[in-house]
Design an enzyme around this catalytic site. Structure first.
Site, mmCIF file in Angstrom:
data_model
loop_
_atom_site.group_PDB
_atom_site.id
_atom_site.type_symbol
_atom_site.label_atom_id
_atom_site.label_comp_id
_atom_site.label_asym_id
_atom_site.label_seq_id
_atom_site.Cartn_x
_atom_site.Cartn_y
_atom_site.Cartn_z
ATOM 1 N N GLY A 1 -54.337 -1.405 -13.867
ATOM 2 C CA GLY A 1 -55.046 -0.770 -14.976
ATOM 3 C C GLY A 1 -55.447 0.675 -14.717
ATOM 4 O O GLY A 1 -56.390 1.177 -15.338
ATOM 5 N N SER A 2 -54.713 1.382 -13.841
ATOM 6 C CA SER A 2 -55.082 2.793 -13.613
ATOM 7 C C SER A 2 -54.810 3.624 -14.867
ATOM 8 O O SER A 2 -55.564 4.557 -15.170
ATOM 9 C CB SER A 2 -54.342 3.364 -12.397
ATOM 10 N N ASN A 3 -53.763 3.280 -15.606
ATOM 11 C CA ASN A 3 -53.490 4.015 -16.850
ATOM 12 C C ASN A 3 -54.502 3.676 -17.932
ATOM 13 O O ASN A 3 -54.925 4.554 -18.688
ATOM 14 C CB ASN A 3 -52.052 3.745 -17.315
ATOM 15 N N MET B 1 -46.581 -5.897 -18.434
ATOM 16 C CA MET B 1 -45.320 -6.309 -17.827
ATOM 17 C C MET B 1 -44.720 -7.556 -18.489
ATOM 18 O O MET B 1 -44.437 -8.553 -17.829
ATOM 19 C CB MET B 1 -45.527 -6.550 -16.326
ATOM 20 N N ARG B 2 -44.551 -7.493 -19.798
ATOM 21 C CA ARG B 2 -43.898 -8.572 -20.526
ATOM 22 C C ARG B 2 -42.783 -8.003 -21.389
ATOM 23 O O ARG B 2 -42.968 -6.956 -22.009
ATOM 24 C CB ARG B 2 -44.893 -9.282 -21.477
ATOM 25 N N LEU C 1 -40.993 -8.024 -24.756
ATOM 26 C CA LEU C 1 -41.496 -8.427 -26.073
ATOM 27 C C LEU C 1 -40.351 -8.771 -27.018
ATOM 28 O O LEU C 1 -39.347 -8.049 -27.072
ATOM 29 C CB LEU C 1 -42.353 -7.303 -26.646
ATOM 30 N N ASN D 1 -44.935 2.676 -25.285
ATOM 31 C CA ASN D 1 -44.894 2.144 -23.917
ATOM 32 C C ASN D 1 -44.712 3.286 -22.917
ATOM 33 O O ASN D 1 -44.064 4.286 -23.202
ATOM 34 C CB ASN D 1 -43.719 1.163 -23.778
ATOM 35 N N HIS E 1 -43.195 4.365 -19.277
ATOM 36 C CA HIS E 1 -42.144 3.901 -18.357
ATOM 37 C C HIS E 1 -41.948 4.920 -17.233
ATOM 38 O O HIS E 1 -41.821 6.118 -17.494
ATOM 39 C CB HIS E 1 -40.835 3.676 -19.118
ATOM 40 N N SER F 1 -41.607 8.617 -18.872
ATOM 41 C CA SER F 1 -41.350 8.672 -20.319
ATOM 42 C C SER F 1 -42.397 7.871 -21.071
ATOM 43 O O SER F 1 -42.889 6.853 -20.575
ATOM 44 C CB SER F 1 -39.984 8.049 -20.654
ATOM 45 N N ASP G 1 -37.156 -0.944 -23.195
ATOM 46 C CA ASP G 1 -37.262 0.468 -22.789
ATOM 47 C C ASP G 1 -36.293 1.368 -23.555
ATOM 48 O O ASP G 1 -35.872 2.411 -23.050
ATOM 49 C CB ASP G 1 -37.037 0.628 -21.270
ATOM 50 N N HIS H 1 -47.275 8.274 -10.699
ATOM 51 C CA HIS H 1 -48.539 7.789 -11.268
ATOM 52 C C HIS H 1 -49.428 8.951 -11.705
ATOM 53 O O HIS H 1 -50.080 8.863 -12.749
ATOM 54 C CB HIS H 1 -49.263 6.869 -10.287
ATOM 55 N N GLU I 1 -48.118 10.027 -14.989
ATOM 56 C CA GLU I 1 -48.438 9.019 -16.019
ATOM 57 C C GLU I 1 -49.867 9.185 -16.517
ATOM 58 O O GLU I 1 -50.125 9.079 -17.723
ATOM 59 C CB GLU I 1 -48.299 7.608 -15.424
#
Ligand code: GRF
Length: 194
Positions: A14-16, A95-96, A98, A110, A112, A139, A148, A174, A177
């Site tokens: 959860g850093s983002n 991380m699913r 969809l 999203n 990436h 991205s 993606d 990171h 991001e």
């Protein structure tokens, strides 16, 4: 002042998510104020849940292991998201994969860790590090039926030096991001009419 409401979905550290809460949540921009009104994790042990708590925000856990199929999980996800009048859904380390149950019903972006369309999927950092490319990057794209593969909204790259270790490469990704995702959320919502 128009209020734009977003939901953030995450699965792990959860850093983002934390950067979105620091830089976007409750902040006023040129044409709107943006609020994170819903947090969802598919992982009951995600560290991000504690990070959200520090901002006084509860997380709804929808554990994918409790569902028989991808579609059943996505149906519940869509049901919960539709309860809030959202302007945008943000996948920040969610991380699913969809299904169309989600992609046909929810407008989402999203994050990436590669320069799409290169290095799609869950191993993007290592694959781009090992590739012959002399740059790495990040991205942000709209979520579509193709993993993606939706329209790219924002990208940022950096030089991959010969001396760079995988750890340093990952750290650089990171740190980019953490800037690019909040900026992109603001860029999308701050110019849209309600
Ligand atoms: C990020 O590298 C993101 O690009 C990828 O998963 C990671 C999530 O990190 N999809 P965090 O949970 O936000 O720290």
């Amino acid at each position: 002042m128009v209020i734009k409401k977003i939901a953030v979905l995450f699965s792990g550290a959860g850093s983002n998510l934390e950067k979105i809460l620091e830089k976007v949540h409750g902040k006023t921009f040129a044409t709107c104020k943006i609020e994170v009104v819903k947090l969802i994790s598919n992982n009951p042990n995600a560290l991000g849940i504690q990070k959200a708590k520090a901002f006084g925000l509860p997380t709804t856990v929808i554990d994918h292991k409790k569902f028989d199929s991808r579609e059943a999980f996505d149906t519940e996800l869509v049901r919960i998201l539709k309860q809030s009048d959202l302007d945008l859904v943000v996948l920040a380390g969610f991380m699913r994969i969809l299904s169309s149950v989600f992609t046909q019903n929810i407008r989402a972006i999203n994050l990436h860790p590669s320069l799409l369309p290169l290095f799609k999927g869950g191993n993007a950092i290592e694959e781009s590090f090992k590739s012959s490319m002399r740059v790495g990057g990040v991205s942000v794209h709209f979520v579509s039926d193709e993993l993606d593969g939706g329209e790219i909204i924002a990208q940022k790259c950096f030089a991959k030096t010969k001396e760079m270790s995988l750890e340093a490469f990952e750290q650089k990704i990171h740190s980019i991001e953490h800037e690019l995702l909040p900026q992109t959320i603001i860029q999308i919502l701050d110019k849209e009419e309600k």
